[in-house]
Design a protein around this motif. Structure first.
Motif, PDB file in Angstrom:
ATOM      1  N   ILE A  73       0.804  -1.232   0.000  1.00  0.00           N
ATOM      2  CA  ILE A  73       0.000   0.000   0.000  1.00  0.00           C
ATOM      3  C   ILE A  73       0.830   1.272   0.000  1.00  0.00           C
ATOM      4  CG2 ILE A  73      -1.955  -1.134   1.118  1.00  0.00           C
ATOM      5  CD1 ILE A  73      -1.126   0.203   3.735  1.00  0.00           C
ATOM      6  N   THR A  74       2.145   1.174   0.077  1.00  0.00           N
ATOM      7  CA  THR A  74       2.981   2.368   0.010  1.00  0.00           C
ATOM      8  C   THR A  74       3.024   2.895  -1.423  1.00  0.00           C
ATOM      9  OG1 THR A  74       4.366   1.834   1.907  1.00  0.00           O
ATOM     10  CG2 THR A  74       5.363   3.211   0.214  1.00  0.00           C
ATOM     11  N   ASP A  75       2.911   4.209  -1.564  1.00  0.00           N
ATOM     12  CA  ASP A  75       2.993   4.849  -2.883  1.00  0.00           C
ATOM     13  C   ASP A  75       4.453   5.228  -3.136  1.00  0.00           C
ATOM     14  OD1 ASP A  75       2.852   6.470  -5.155  1.00  0.00           O
ATOM     15  OD2 ASP A  75       0.835   7.162  -4.643  1.00  0.00           O
ATOM     16  N   TYR A  76       5.125   4.452  -3.965  1.00  0.00           N
ATOM     17  CA  TYR A  76       6.552   4.640  -4.187  1.00  0.00           C
ATOM     18  C   TYR A  76       6.870   5.799  -5.127  1.00  0.00           C
ATOM     19  CZ  TYR A  76       7.127   0.395  -1.571  1.00  0.00           C
ATOM     20  OH  TYR A  76       7.099  -0.531  -0.557  1.00  0.00           O
ATOM     21  N   ARG A  77       5.829   6.531  -5.533  1.00  0.00           N
ATOM     22  CA  ARG A  77       6.070   7.783  -6.250  1.00  0.00           C
ATOM     23  C   ARG A  77       6.342   8.926  -5.281  1.00  0.00           C
ATOM     24  NH1 ARG A  77       0.592   8.326  -9.298  1.00  0.00           N
ATOM     25  NH2 ARG A  77      -0.033   7.725  -7.182  1.00  0.00           N
ATOM     26  N   ASN A  78       6.217   8.680  -3.996  1.00  0.00           N
ATOM     27  CA  ASN A  78       6.411   9.707  -2.969  1.00  0.00           C
ATOM     28  C   ASN A  78       7.766  10.399  -3.150  1.00  0.00           C
ATOM     29  OD1 ASN A  78       7.448  10.707  -0.290  1.00  0.00           O
ATOM     30  ND2 ASN A  78       5.364  10.150   0.344  1.00  0.00           N
ATOM     31  N   ALA A  79       7.741  11.692  -3.435  1.00  0.00           N
ATOM     32  CA  ALA A  79       8.973  12.430  -3.736  1.00  0.00           C
ATOM     33  C   ALA A  79       9.875  12.561  -2.516  1.00  0.00           C
ATOM     34  CB  ALA A  79       8.619  13.819  -4.283  1.00  0.00           C
ATOM     35  N   ASN A  80       9.293  12.605  -1.335  1.00  0.00           N
ATOM     36  CA  ASN A  80      10.109  12.715  -0.116  1.00  0.00           C
ATOM     37  C   ASN A  80      10.909  11.432   0.117  1.00  0.00           C
ATOM     38  OD1 ASN A  80       8.968  15.309   0.491  1.00  0.00           O
ATOM     39  ND2 ASN A  80       7.144  14.246   1.233  1.00  0.00           N
ATOM     40  N   GLY A 110      -2.606 -12.778 -17.171  1.00  0.00           N
ATOM     41  CA  GLY A 110      -2.527 -14.221 -17.016  1.00  0.00           C
ATOM     42  C   GLY A 110      -3.286 -14.776 -15.836  1.00  0.00           C
ATOM     43  N   GLY A 111      -3.711 -13.923 -14.920  1.00  0.00           N
ATOM     44  CA  GLY A 111      -4.499 -14.374 -13.782  1.00  0.00           C
ATOM     45  C   GLY A 111      -3.718 -15.115 -12.719  1.00  0.00           C
ATOM     46  N   GLU A 112      -2.396 -14.904 -12.673  1.00  0.00           N
ATOM     47  CA  GLU A 112      -1.591 -15.632 -11.694  1.00  0.00           C
ATOM     48  C   GLU A 112      -2.023 -15.357 -10.259  1.00  0.00           C
ATOM     49  OE1 GLU A 112       1.138 -14.971 -15.283  1.00  0.00           O
ATOM     50  OE2 GLU A 112      -0.406 -13.841 -14.192  1.00  0.00           O
ATOM     51  N   CYS A 113      -2.595 -14.181 -10.022  1.00  0.00           N
ATOM     52  CA  CYS A 113      -2.975 -13.803  -8.660  1.00  0.00           C
ATOM     53  C   CYS A 113      -4.438 -14.076  -8.335  1.00  0.00           C
ATOM     54  CB  CYS A 113      -2.669 -12.308  -8.437  1.00  0.00           C
ATOM     55  SG  CYS A 113      -0.909 -11.913  -8.344  1.00  0.00           S
ATOM     56  N   ARG A 114      -5.099 -14.833  -9.178  1.00  0.00           N
ATOM     57  CA  ARG A 114      -6.547 -15.029  -8.975  1.00  0.00           C
ATOM     58  C   ARG A 114      -6.864 -15.671  -7.627  1.00  0.00           C
ATOM     59  NH1 ARG A 114      -5.343 -19.001 -12.823  1.00  0.00           N
ATOM     60  NH2 ARG A 114      -6.005 -17.610 -14.507  1.00  0.00           N
ATOM     61  N   ASP A 115      -5.938 -16.480  -7.125  1.00  0.00           N
ATOM     62  CA  ASP A 115      -6.200 -17.178  -5.863  1.00  0.00           C
ATOM     63  C   ASP A 115      -5.515 -16.510  -4.666  1.00  0.00           C
ATOM     64  OD1 ASP A 115      -7.709 -19.172  -7.145  1.00  0.00           O
ATOM     65  OD2 ASP A 115      -5.890 -20.292  -7.664  1.00  0.00           O
ATOM     66  N   VAL A 116      -4.925 -15.338  -4.898  1.00  0.00           N
ATOM     67  CA  VAL A 116      -4.239 -14.622  -3.816  1.00  0.00           C
ATOM     68  C   VAL A 116      -5.204 -13.604  -3.222  1.00  0.00           C
ATOM     69  CG1 VAL A 116      -2.284 -13.171  -3.171  1.00  0.00           C
ATOM     70  CG2 VAL A 116      -2.010 -14.899  -4.960  1.00  0.00           C
ATOM     71  N   PRO A 117      -5.619 -13.766  -1.969  1.00  0.00           N
ATOM     72  CA  PRO A 117      -6.562 -12.804  -1.381  1.00  0.00           C
ATOM     73  C   PRO A 117      -5.903 -11.454  -1.156  1.00  0.00           C
ATOM     74  CG  PRO A 117      -5.791 -14.339   0.288  1.00  0.00           C
ATOM     75  CD  PRO A 117      -5.236 -14.830  -1.011  1.00  0.00           C
ATOM     76  N   THR A 118      -6.716 -10.410  -1.146  1.00  0.00           N
ATOM     77  CA  THR A 118      -6.200  -9.085  -0.815  1.00  0.00           C
ATOM     78  C   THR A 118      -5.688  -9.093   0.613  1.00  0.00           C
ATOM     79  OG1 THR A 118      -7.786  -8.033  -2.303  1.00  0.00           O
ATOM     80  CG2 THR A 118      -6.764  -6.636  -0.606  1.00  0.00           C
ATOM     81  N   PRO A 119      -4.424  -8.744   0.836  1.00  0.00           N
ATOM     82  CA  PRO A 119      -3.876  -8.846   2.196  1.00  0.00           C
ATOM     83  C   PRO A 119      -4.449  -7.776   3.121  1.00  0.00           C
ATOM     84  CG  PRO A 119      -2.277  -7.833   0.731  1.00  0.00           C
ATOM     85  CD  PRO A 119      -3.426  -8.275  -0.143  1.00  0.00           C
ATOM     86  N   PRO A 120      -4.462  -8.032   4.426  1.00  0.00           N
ATOM     87  CA  PRO A 120      -4.860  -6.995   5.378  1.00  0.00           C
ATOM     88  C   PRO A 120      -3.853  -5.844   5.323  1.00  0.00           C
ATOM     89  CG  PRO A 120      -4.691  -9.161   6.433  1.00  0.00           C
ATOM     90  CD  PRO A 120      -4.058  -9.278   5.101  1.00  0.00           C
ATOM     91  N   ARG A 121      -4.205  -4.745   5.956  1.00  0.00           N
ATOM     92  CA  ARG A 121      -3.280  -3.624   6.061  1.00  0.00           C
ATOM     93  C   ARG A 121      -2.302  -3.889   7.209  1.00  0.00           C
ATOM     94  NH1 ARG A 121      -4.884   0.959   3.353  1.00  0.00           N
ATOM     95  NH2 ARG A 121      -3.811   2.321   4.832  1.00  0.00           N
TER      96      ARG A 121
END
Length: 530
Positions: A73-80, A110-121
């Motif tokens: 969830i980190t936004d690696y575009r963060n300029a700081n 390709g759907g490789e992540c179809r079985d990977v649940p969205t992780p908690p924060r």
């Protein structure tokens, strides 16, 4: 004593600023004169020529693929974040850690992540280093863009696919199809890779789960990865096995021997091992605690000499204390000034023992990061500010004040740690005095209640330039640091380009005659060039 009275009189003469720091100008010179009668701690130079060398990116850093380090969830575009990382160039970004072995790559449809649940924060139940995660093309490209903006070479820890390995047990054979899709995407985007590693602390997993995995399995996967990656990146390098603590003295030689048997001596560039010193709030300045890792270093030296076929010896993942599954360093000074004392010492100690590279765990994520969010939460949005911890400045100064040649140096005082170097520092912002110097010393005063004077060897008339880190008013267990008496910036915010204080060293050097000694205040970390 006469020396004590002299020190007290000198302290009374100083002016105190509203910001809580002593005026810089008279700091070292005045204290040196006051302490002259108290004697000095002798530092011996045991070799005039380098006994070894580190690489230009010696002081490098990691980013961990674990859920609890905020990777998803980190936004690696963060300029700081980018500005803070760029200031540590030259660096090598190792994207590795326990979480990397639970990543699935989905670079297309390709759907490789179809079985990977969205992780908690992060900090939510179920978000740990063992949490499965998906690395998709857009997030990977943003992460790679962060490394590119930082000017960092990229070392990618490819997944050993531990969930599958644990299920297959003794019959496990690594399947490179998912990794191939990632490599193809990288090549199609003209992304460059310094190198790769296969799996992270697989020996720890065997210890924790009882899965019948072996060094030979990891070696086989490493050689397969090398053949696969060379199709896309002919100049890529490979390191491993990134062992953790359990049974590593058996795992390491068996792995190195198996890699050489399967792929020859040219496969591996370096043997990598992970060590966390385990300093606590009560032991961070203990010589015994700092040195308790030395037997491991010596064991690794012997194993590499006997089984490595000429590979380098790397500190693949080093931290002040374990981040644990939730990223917290309980009872340890992670993020505090005391961690900077450990970090400076570990960089020097490992260079003195023949390590050519040092990967710090980590840059951002978890309590032990060199930088963090303002709140301490292990994730950043696009415009969030970034906090610079005291140990960040150790890396920053190392690049500007320390060369790659390693000199043999010894201190006669156990509370004065001393390390010697030579050659031009690698940063484009290297201090002129250190670029021209024949000797650079890193000196650490472990005493938190008294100053000490280091007496280094030098030719008659030699003069030094010195930069001394000191703790904040709260002491070593406080946040922040000062350099030559000036409080260092602690936050990067609103950066569009690198702030001036993240370019040249943000304090003028103190100067003095080497023969008069170099004064280190309590808990001081000195970088001395002459």
């Amino acid at each position: 004593s006469k020396a004590t009275v002299s020190v007290l009189n000198w302290l009374r003469s100083l002016k105190y600023t509203p910001r809580g720091m002593w005026h810089r100008a008279p700091l070292l010179a005045g204290l040196a004169a006051a302490c002259a009668a108290a004697g000095a701690s002798r530092v011996d130079l045991l070799s005039a020529s380098p006994a070894g060398r580190t690489d230009a990116a010696y002081a490098s850093w990691n980013m961990d693929g674990s859920c609890n380090r905020g990777i998803h969830i980190t936004d690696y575009r963060n300029a700081n974040l980018r500005a803070a990382a760029a200031a540590l160039a030259p660096s090598r970004l190792r994207f590795g850690g326990s979480g990397n072995d639970y990543l699935v790559y989905e670079m297309g449809a390709g759907g490789e992540c179809r079985d990977v649940p969205t992780p908690p924060r992060p900090l939510e139940p179920g978000c740990g280093f063992f949490t499965p995660g998906c690395l998709n093309a857009s997030h990977w490209d943003a992460f790679y863009g962060f490394a590119e903006a930082a000017g960092a070479e990229f070392l990618f820890g490819i997944s050993f696919r531990l969930p599958e390995a644990d299920l297959a047990g003794a019959g496990y054979v690594w399947d490179g199809a998912n990794a191939a899709s990632l490599l193809a995407h990288m090549a199609a985007r003209n992304q460059t890779m310094w190198g790769f590693e296969m799996g992270n602390e697989i020996n720890n997993n065997v210890h924790n789960t009882g899965a019948p995995l072996t060094p030979a399995m990891q070696a086989d996967a490493t050689v397969k990865l090398a053949k696969l990656a060379k199709r896309y990146f002919p100049d890529a390098k490979f390191v491993g096995p990134d062992t953790g603590v359990p049974n590593w003295k058996v795992w390491m030689p068996e792995y190195l021997t198996a890699v050489r048997a399967l792929g020859g001596d040219a496969v591996l560039t370096a043997a990598t091992h992970h060590v966390y010193n385990g300093i606590a709030n009560t032991t961070f300045n203990s010589p015994k605690q700092l040195d308790h890792v030395v037997p491991d270093m010596e064991a690794l030296q012997a194993i590499v000499a006997a089984h490595g076929g000429g590979v380098e010896m790397w500190a693949g993942e080093m931290g002040p204390n374990y981040g644990n599954n939730d990223g917290h360093c309980f009872g340890a000074p992670c993020g505090l000034y005391a961690a900077a004392m450990w970090y400076a010492d570990d960089l020097g100690l490992r260079a003195a023992h023949g390590f050519t590279h040092h990967q710090r765990q980590d840059f951002f994520g978890g309590d032990y990061g060199m930088v963090s969010s303002v709140s301490g939460y292990p994730a950043l949005g696009l415009r969030d500010a970034v906090v610079l911890h005291a140990d960040y400045w150790v890396n920053f100064l190392w690049k500007r004040l320390v060369g790659a040649g390693v000199l043999r140096v010894a201190s006669r005082d156990p509370t004065l740690r001393a390390y010697g170097f030579t050659g031009p520092p690698p940063s484009q912002y290297a201090a002129p005095a250190c670029r021209a110097a024949s000797t650079q010393l890193v000196l650490i005063n472990l005493a938190t209640d008294r100053s000490t004077t280091a007496s280094p060897p030098a030719a008659a008339g030699a003069r030094y330039a010195a930069w001394v880190l000191t703790p904040p008013p709260a002491g070593p267990l406080g946040n922040g640091a000062a350099l030559n008496g000036r409080a260092l910036p602690s936050v990067v915010d609103g950066a569009r380009e690198a702030p001036r204080y993240l370019q040249e060293v943000p304090a003028a050097p103190e100067a003095g005659a080497v023969a008069d000694g170099v004064v280190l205040p309590p808990a001081g970390i000195a970088f001395v060039c002459y």
